[in-house]
Design an enzyme around this catalytic site. Sequence first.
Site, PDB file in Angstrom:
ATOM      1  N   ASP A 121       0.834  -1.209   0.000  1.00  0.00           N
ATOM      2  CA  ASP A 121       0.000   0.000   0.000  1.00  0.00           C
ATOM      3  C   ASP A 121       0.861   1.247   0.000  1.00  0.00           C
ATOM      4  OD1 ASP A 121       0.915  -0.580   2.589  1.00  0.00           O
ATOM      5  OD2 ASP A 121      -0.732   0.496   3.541  1.00  0.00           O
TER       6      ASP A 121
ATOM      7  N   ARG B  60       5.668   4.451   5.942  1.00  0.00           N
ATOM      8  CA  ARG B  60       5.329   4.354   7.357  1.00  0.00           C
ATOM      9  C   ARG B  60       5.480   2.904   7.831  1.00  0.00           C
ATOM     10  NH1 ARG B  60      -0.750   5.740   5.859  1.00  0.00           N
ATOM     11  NH2 ARG B  60      -1.570   3.648   5.456  1.00  0.00           N
ATOM     12  N   ASP B  61       5.134   2.673   9.075  1.00  0.00           N
ATOM     13  CA  ASP B  61       5.281   1.316   9.617  1.00  0.00           C
ATOM     14  C   ASP B  61       4.097   0.458   9.173  1.00  0.00           C
ATOM     15  OD1 ASP B  61       3.447   2.797  11.029  1.00  0.00           O
ATOM     16  OD2 ASP B  61       3.933   1.914  12.973  1.00  0.00           O
ATOM     17  N   GLU B  62       4.029   0.243   7.883  1.00  0.00           N
ATOM     18  CA  GLU B  62       2.952  -0.565   7.327  1.00  0.00           C
ATOM     19  C   GLU B  62       3.510  -1.339   6.136  1.00  0.00           C
ATOM     20  OE1 GLU B  62      -0.786   1.353   7.149  1.00  0.00           O
ATOM     21  OE2 GLU B  62      -1.781  -0.329   6.176  1.00  0.00           O
TER      22      GLU B  62
ATOM     23  N   ASP C  73      -6.108  -2.722  -2.670  1.00  0.00           N
ATOM     24  CA  ASP C  73      -5.237  -1.785  -3.367  1.00  0.00           C
ATOM     25  C   ASP C  73      -4.689  -2.466  -4.626  1.00  0.00           C
ATOM     26  OD1 ASP C  73      -5.430  -1.367  -0.507  1.00  0.00           O
ATOM     27  OD2 ASP C  73      -3.904   0.177  -0.647  1.00  0.00           O
TER      28      ASP C  73
ATOM     29  N   GLU D 103      -2.458   8.882  -0.672  1.00  0.00           N
ATOM     30  CA  GLU D 103      -3.424   7.927  -0.123  1.00  0.00           C
ATOM     31  C   GLU D 103      -4.828   8.538  -0.051  1.00  0.00           C
ATOM     32  OE1 GLU D 103      -2.496   6.858   3.908  1.00  0.00           O
ATOM     33  OE2 GLU D 103      -3.809   5.095   3.839  1.00  0.00           O
TER      34      GLU D 103
ATOM     35  N   HIS E  84       0.868   6.158  -2.484  1.00  0.00           N
ATOM     36  CA  HIS E  84      -0.116   5.092  -2.299  1.00  0.00           C
ATOM     37  C   HIS E  84      -0.825   4.949  -3.643  1.00  0.00           C
ATOM     38  CE1 HIS E  84      -1.350   3.686   1.795  1.00  0.00           C
ATOM     39  NE2 HIS E  84      -2.461   3.245   1.205  1.00  0.00           N
TER      40      HIS E  84
END
Length: 922
Positions: free
Chosen positions: A484, A488-490, A497, A754, A775
């Site tokens: 995605d 970031r922490d993802e 998506d 995003e 994103h």
Amino acid sequence: MTTTTAPLDPYDLQTEYLDSPLAIETPTPRFSWRLVSTRRGAAQVAYRIEVDAVAPDGARRRVWSTGTVASTAQLGVEYTGEALERTTRYDWMLTVTDEHGRESATRSAFFETGLVDPSSWRAMWIGRDTRDRPALLPPANDDFTLNSRMLQPPSLLRRELAIEKTLLRARLHVTAQGLYRAWINGEQVSDEQLAPGWTDYTSRILYQSHDVTELLRDGGNALAFTLADGWWSGFVGYDPRRAGKLYGNAPALLAELHLSYDDGSTEVVATDEAWRESRGRWLYADLLMGEGQDARNEVAGWTEPAFDDSRWIAARVLGRDTSLVTAAVSPPMRIVRTVPPRSVTSMPDGAYIVDLGQNLVGHVRLRVRGASAGDLIELLHAETLDDTGELYLENLRRAEARDIFYPAGIDDDIFEPDFTFHGFRYVRVAGLRAGLTVDDLTARVVSSDLEESGSFDCGDPAVMQLESNIRWSQRSNFLSVPTDCPQRDERLGWLADAQVFLPTAARNATVGTFFASWMDDVIVGQNADGAFPDIAPVASWSGDGAPAWGDGGVIIPLALYDIYGDLRVVETAYAPMVRWIEHVRRENPSLLWRSRVGRNYGDWLQAGPETPKDLVATAYFANSARLVSRAASLLGHDEDATRFSALADDIRDAFQREFVSADGRIAGDTQTGYLLALDYGLLPAEFEEDAAARLAELVRDNGMRLSTGFIGVSKLCPVLSRWGYDDIAHALLMQTEYPSWLFSVEAGATTIWERWDGWTPEGGFQSANMNSFNHYSLGAVGEWLYGTVGGIDQAPGSVAFERLAIRPRPSRAMRWAAASQQTARGATRSAWMLDAAGLFRLELTVPPGSTAQVSLPTRLASNVTEGGVPASDAPGVELLGETGDGVLLRIGSGRYDFVCPYEPASSSSSSSRAHLVSEGIV
Ligand code: RAM
């Protein structure tokens, strides 16, 4: 020049959709090739394939010869020759015959087989022996953040070997639970980044194979590796703990060097307890937190032979189970571009902020001048600046994206991280004594190295920036799995998506193997009840996939089939798809999908009134049932095909009863509601025109603005165009007011945001809790932009662009556009313009074997010319008729040059729509 004698030529010969792969493990690899010819109507009518096994000494043995096969097949021709042997090279030779019976020149390619049987690995998983040494950094040092102190330093692993005979062939097969880099005799073995990439390590770990013959020499040789945490034991996703619970606590290396000598003997050198281990310049390395290096700890010569490693310790054997190890099946990550700084700004505290001018993913290479040994150089990375001109770090959440470097104090110390990646446009560099210029730093862009297969061009700079933003967000998020976001922490493989963006992605790059590989992780993520996950590889939490998210497990394989003609991915996914549909049905006997909806995101991040979530869910349920029925018929499961088609009808009926009122209004009356109903064929036929009109009206009433989220966004312009509302689709494209695609472009975006309102002049940044500036989902308009505006679409039911549907339409803002596409079959190009004299000109290239149905925006067929002669006289052009929408004609392969007076259809009318349907354009 078109000549009647121009040959038909195959090119881009691939095995399993890869260029010269070194580790094929299937017993029936598939061959594919593209075709080119400048001749009109050129087509392959037969092919001949010969396959030779090639011994290390060059001796050849024929293992398959197809003879001349009367066939137009050029995709996925399955090998059915003698059983393939492991770790063997095979050359294959291809000759095609054209429609005049002439043979092409013979082209060749090769593949090698891998280790095939995972139990045949002799290597053991090795890593650091932490039993008598602390694994972690000293807690007291303030240079390290709390998170980086929890990390362990990467290992150096090495051994030497003597080569005493004449070496003919050498292959290195290697992987890691973690990340690795390999050297032989001081040379890097490959330019791969972040190998072996991310897969669901609970089900498979991919190994890479390299031809290292040229790196080895007579006498002493050194094999050397670095080994870091990566996805295996580093921070992954937004889980505060380390990934230990998901996979493992410490990284491990698995490698085998296979040597073939001229006396016919072979030798395997494998990782085991005889290897030596130490630490070097790497202090820690983590995908989210960043990387630390201390150049003072550089171990000189450790990758070269005759290095004294007697003070190193013995590597520890961490495991022997190789059952999950299998060959990589899609291209690796590499540095795909380098980007120089646009500017360097000195900050009041002595640091510098570097602007790369482009939000991107990868790392920097920094030259440090005039430093003293042990200075602390700190690099922080951010996508954007706040209004004080400082880095905006809040939206990275827990990801620190912080690299540190202690120089050795020599001239031109170089820092370049090996085992991390950041999503950034700005870098803040602190701790430099001698300043920083634009020549001291470059950004290295890391991505899965996929073929860039398409282009789009038009005269509008804002639209071209949008196009660039879509590409950059794709590049930034295609790192072994489709994620995605990259910052970031993802950074997780969200299924919605991916399914929403796939058609656009496939315009930009050849993404077939990339998605097919990831589908394995999706399938592994399916739970015992049959629910696909929201994300794959499944990370720290799991649950039922939500509507449109879990459905990715059905949508993606069929989309891949449509685009690339790869049926094996449908075959592999078939049983899981059936389980998914049966699960949703079992839980929802009313056929309205309201139970087991997982986190039920609906039309995620929509910019307007909410589309009822049960409507979104039920529409997806109907569509997935229809797709499973289609998969069943493709695979010859006729009973299933009938059963799921009946189910799809029943769901459609339930949808109509529940969500469609007698006057044709759809519950919620939102753009996305109409889009889903129209795109998935969920309305009674007699309601469709009105529904499309209502959709157009909703856009107009909203000030010519969209109101969709992730789910509606990909359908908006295609559906409007399909129902004749090109004008509205174009107006949406050109809209610059919030919410719109060009709103972010006007705000200076260089990647897709995003959220529609990631930043606004009035409100500043959206909530830092969830505000990525990279994103791809909202960039799903790309398919329409490149396909419909550019002009290269696929006709309904066509596979791998065999039948093109070309219907370019100018708009007030767009007077010309061009698109090109390397399809699986060959190169296609469309370039059109409306000239000052009011003539519409279209240049088209159709690859051999393909045909195109072309709709020109003019009224009379007699006014169309091709190559300067009336179209009715032009070779290879068949006039199909005049419709309310334009003049329709069909062409075969070759290059064409059409000119006609521009006479647009007055407006969208039911007659034009009916014509389009009857002619198969929609
Ligand atoms: C966000 C992700 C992703 C989306 C989910 C529902 O956290 O970034 O884009 O699919 O939520």
